[in-house]
Design a protein around this motif. Structure first.
Motif: not given
Length: 205
Positions: A150-171
């Motif tokens: 899990l990780a937070d998205s970058a804050p929205d440039q207008v609202t300053g809010k982010s969303v929590q992301l579910d991330v899958q990384r495949y190597a």
């Protein structure tokens, strides 16, 4: 990311976050108000959006993509925006994104090497980071090491809010080359099948 009961999961800028962790700084929303100041260790984490964008539709079409230098092909959702971030290519739609990195590697990654080397680097660039698992999974194009977190998205440039992301990384690895697919979407979005389509489509060429 909401799981379907009979499907096992997934895995894995910003990279996308920044995340790997995967969200694109060049593809952020624009507006007339100025962007919030950069966060620091002493700054509070950005507030989360209450209703982030959700599932990738079942009707989504996918198209094959290869880098200009060749080496591999992978299917990506048709119509998503495409940006370049250094050596990486990112395809994004709202808070859903696919980041594709290619690099030279002396040896194949293992679950242990990803956990001990890659994960600390990702964590250092992320907010709201929480590791779920690191494991080897089977895909039609190989047996990549999958890290899910899990990780937070970058804050929205207008609202300053982010969303929590579910991330899958495949190597993926072959003959001294490593290609990393980092897929992210808002937590509770049901993107298990779309991410499976993308990761199953990966082929070395």
């Amino acid at each position: 990311m909401r799981r379907r009961p009979i499907t096992a999961a997934a895995a894995g800028l910003v990279l996308l976050t920044g995340t790997a962790v995967a969200c694109s700084s060049s593809s952020g929303s624009s507006g007339t108000s100025s962007a919030p100041p950069s966060s620091s260790a002493s700054s509070p984490a950005p507030a989360h959006e209450s209703a982030p964008p959700g599932d990738i539709p079942d009707t989504q079409a996918y198209v094959p993509w290869s880098p200009s230098a060749g080496g591999f092909t992978v299917k990506v959702p048709e119509g998503w925006s495409r940006t370049t971030q250094g050596s990486a290519t990112v395809f994004a739609d709202k808070f859903n994104s696919i980041r594709i990195d290619s690099l030279a590697a002396a040896k194949a990654p293992t679950a242990q090497s990803v956990r001990s080397t890659d994960i600390p680097a990702i964590q250092g660039k992320s907010t709201g980071f929480a590791l779920r698992q690191v494991t080897v999974v089977q895909r039609k194009g190989g047996s990549p090491v999958m890290a899910e977190y899990l990780a937070d998205s970058a804050p929205d440039q207008v609202t300053g809010k982010s969303v929590q992301l579910d991330v899958q990384r495949y190597a993926f690895f072959k003959s001294g080359k490593e290609t990393v697919l980092t897929l992210s979407g808002a937590v509770n979005a049901d993107n298990v099948d779309p991410w499976k389509i993308v990761t199953d489509s990966f082929r070395w060429s």
